[in-house]
Design a protein around this motif. Structure first.
Motif, mmCIF file in Angstrom:
data_model
loop_
_atom_site.group_PDB
_atom_site.id
_atom_site.type_symbol
_atom_site.label_atom_id
_atom_site.label_comp_id
_atom_site.label_asym_id
_atom_site.label_seq_id
_atom_site.Cartn_x
_atom_site.Cartn_y
_atom_site.Cartn_z
ATOM 1 N N PHE A 24 48.705 49.219 31.705
ATOM 2 C CA PHE A 24 48.912 50.427 31.268
ATOM 3 C C PHE A 24 48.518 50.456 29.805
ATOM 4 C CE2 PHE A 24 51.619 51.215 35.157
ATOM 5 C CZ PHE A 24 50.888 52.151 35.817
ATOM 6 N N LEU A 25 49.131 49.798 29.169
ATOM 7 C CA LEU A 25 48.918 49.957 27.627
ATOM 8 C C LEU A 25 47.756 49.620 27.182
ATOM 9 C CD1 LEU A 25 52.654 48.625 26.633
ATOM 10 C CD2 LEU A 25 51.572 51.167 26.630
ATOM 11 N N GLY A 26 47.206 48.579 27.668
ATOM 12 C CA GLY A 26 45.888 47.832 27.496
ATOM 13 C C GLY A 26 44.548 48.820 27.782
ATOM 14 N N ALA A 27 44.648 49.411 28.891
ATOM 15 C CA ALA A 27 43.610 49.942 29.458
ATOM 16 C C ALA A 27 42.678 51.068 28.467
ATOM 17 C CB ALA A 27 44.069 50.895 30.505
ATOM 18 N N PRO A 28 41.635 51.083 28.422
ATOM 19 C CA PRO A 28 40.616 50.783 29.481
ATOM 20 C C PRO A 28 40.037 49.646 28.988
ATOM 21 C CG PRO A 28 39.451 52.164 27.819
ATOM 22 C CD PRO A 28 40.908 52.279 27.371
ATOM 23 N N THR A 29 39.999 48.944 28.059
ATOM 24 C CA THR A 29 39.358 47.799 27.635
ATOM 25 C C THR A 29 40.177 46.245 27.833
ATOM 26 O OG1 THR A 29 39.681 47.635 25.330
ATOM 27 C CG2 THR A 29 37.746 48.948 26.113
ATOM 28 N N PHE A 30 41.235 46.572 27.580
ATOM 29 C CA PHE A 30 42.238 45.480 27.549
ATOM 30 C C PHE A 30 42.155 44.364 26.462
ATOM 31 C CE2 PHE A 30 41.724 47.371 31.752
ATOM 32 C CZ PHE A 30 42.875 47.613 32.201
ATOM 33 N N ILE A 31 41.301 44.689 25.602
ATOM 34 C CA ILE A 31 41.171 43.732 24.269
ATOM 35 C C ILE A 31 42.293 43.850 23.390
ATOM 36 C CG2 ILE A 31 39.718 43.514 22.361
ATOM 37 C CD1 ILE A 31 37.120 44.315 24.414
ATOM 38 N N TYR A 36 47.216 32.818 32.232
ATOM 39 C CA TYR A 36 48.696 33.180 33.039
ATOM 40 C C TYR A 36 48.464 33.665 34.236
ATOM 41 C CZ TYR A 36 52.733 36.059 34.212
ATOM 42 O OH TYR A 36 53.672 36.611 34.873
ATOM 43 N N ILE A 37 48.657 33.470 35.414
ATOM 44 C CA ILE A 37 48.609 34.203 36.665
ATOM 45 C C ILE A 37 50.277 34.547 37.022
ATOM 46 C CG2 ILE A 37 48.058 34.070 38.850
ATOM 47 C CD1 ILE A 37 45.907 34.038 36.998
ATOM 48 N N PRO A 38 50.456 35.645 37.443
ATOM 49 C CA PRO A 38 51.900 35.909 37.665
ATOM 50 C C PRO A 38 52.086 35.418 39.037
ATOM 51 C CG PRO A 38 50.267 37.927 37.441
ATOM 52 C CD PRO A 38 49.830 36.806 37.077
ATOM 53 N N ALA A 39 53.565 35.097 39.267
ATOM 54 C CA ALA A 39 53.891 34.344 40.388
ATOM 55 C C ALA A 39 54.850 34.792 41.206
ATOM 56 C CB ALA A 39 54.079 32.672 40.038
ATOM 57 N N SER A 40 55.263 35.925 40.850
ATOM 58 C CA SER A 40 56.190 36.716 41.554
ATOM 59 C C SER A 40 55.923 38.092 41.484
ATOM 60 C CB SER A 40 57.668 36.321 41.129
ATOM 61 O OG SER A 40 57.915 36.827 39.694
ATOM 62 N N ARG A 47 41.644 37.865 25.957
ATOM 63 C CA ARG A 47 41.645 38.992 27.018
ATOM 64 C C ARG A 47 40.900 40.036 26.996
ATOM 65 N NH1 ARG A 47 47.472 41.477 25.429
ATOM 66 N NH2 ARG A 47 48.008 39.231 25.959
ATOM 67 N N ASN A 48 40.408 40.278 28.084
ATOM 68 C CA ASN A 48 39.322 41.552 28.551
ATOM 69 C C ASN A 48 39.858 42.119 29.872
ATOM 70 O OD1 ASN A 48 37.976 39.868 30.337
ATOM 71 N ND2 ASN A 48 37.012 39.113 28.649
ATOM 72 N N ILE A 49 39.077 42.996 30.105
ATOM 73 C CA ILE A 49 39.120 43.665 31.430
ATOM 74 C C ILE A 49 39.186 42.883 32.689
ATOM 75 C CG2 ILE A 49 36.766 44.234 31.940
ATOM 76 C CD1 ILE A 49 37.648 46.788 33.037
ATOM 77 N N ASP A 50 38.138 41.646 32.310
ATOM 78 C CA ASP A 50 37.859 40.565 33.516
ATOM 79 C C ASP A 50 39.158 39.760 33.659
ATOM 80 O OD1 ASP A 50 35.418 41.538 34.216
ATOM 81 O OD2 ASP A 50 34.605 40.400 32.835
ATOM 82 N N SER A 51 39.558 39.248 32.323
ATOM 83 C CA SER A 51 40.785 38.289 32.373
ATOM 84 C C SER A 51 42.168 39.002 33.107
ATOM 85 C CB SER A 51 41.078 37.803 31.153
ATOM 86 O OG SER A 51 41.581 38.851 30.236
#
Length: 133
Positions: free
Chosen positions: A31-38, A15-19, A47-51
């Motif tokens: 904000f909620l997924g930080a710091p690892t975004f896993i 998924y890439i935001p388009a707007s 899902r991870n920091i890179d993605s």
């Protein structure tokens, strides 16, 4: 031996935001997924920091004209700094995660300023409506 879990939500095209509003929504989840975004639930194992930062920067590229070159460059710079801070604090125990979240907030302010400007000057979105996108 059991097969590894493969989420039915897996999408080979990330998924890439388009707007502008989609980037704003992505920032909320960041904000909620930080710091690892896993994703701890296992539903989104890719899902991870890179993605997540890939989605943010590629989304910014899609709305680059709406942001303007100066704000686009600032967003990319802030995203790089935030990613580095999160990477340096994977256990959320040294304060860098809070600094990274502050930078996400700065990105949010850039997005909201662009949206407010578009509404103020009555610029239409891709569907022909004045929404700030």
């Amino acid at each position: 031996m059991s097969d590894p879990f493969i989420s039915s939500y897996h999408n080979p095209d990330p998924y890439i935001p388009a707007s502008l509003s989609e980037i704003y929504d992505l920032l909320g989840s960041m904000f909620l997924g930080a710091p690892t975004f896993i994703d701890q639930s296992g539903v989104f194992p890719e899902r991870n920091i890179d993605s997540e930062f890939h989605a943010l920067t590629e989304g910014a590229q899609k709305v680059r004209k709406k942001l303007g070159e100066e704000d686009y460059a600032q967003l990319i710079n802030l995203a790089g700094q935030a990613k580095a801070l999160f990477a340096d604090d994977p256990n959320d125990d040294n304060g860098k995660t809070d600094q990274g979240r502050s930078l996400l907030y700065e990105i949010e302010k850039l997005i909201q300023a662009a949206r407010s400007h578009r509404v103020a000057v009555q610029l239409k979105d891709d569907e022909g409506e004045v929404t700030g996108d």
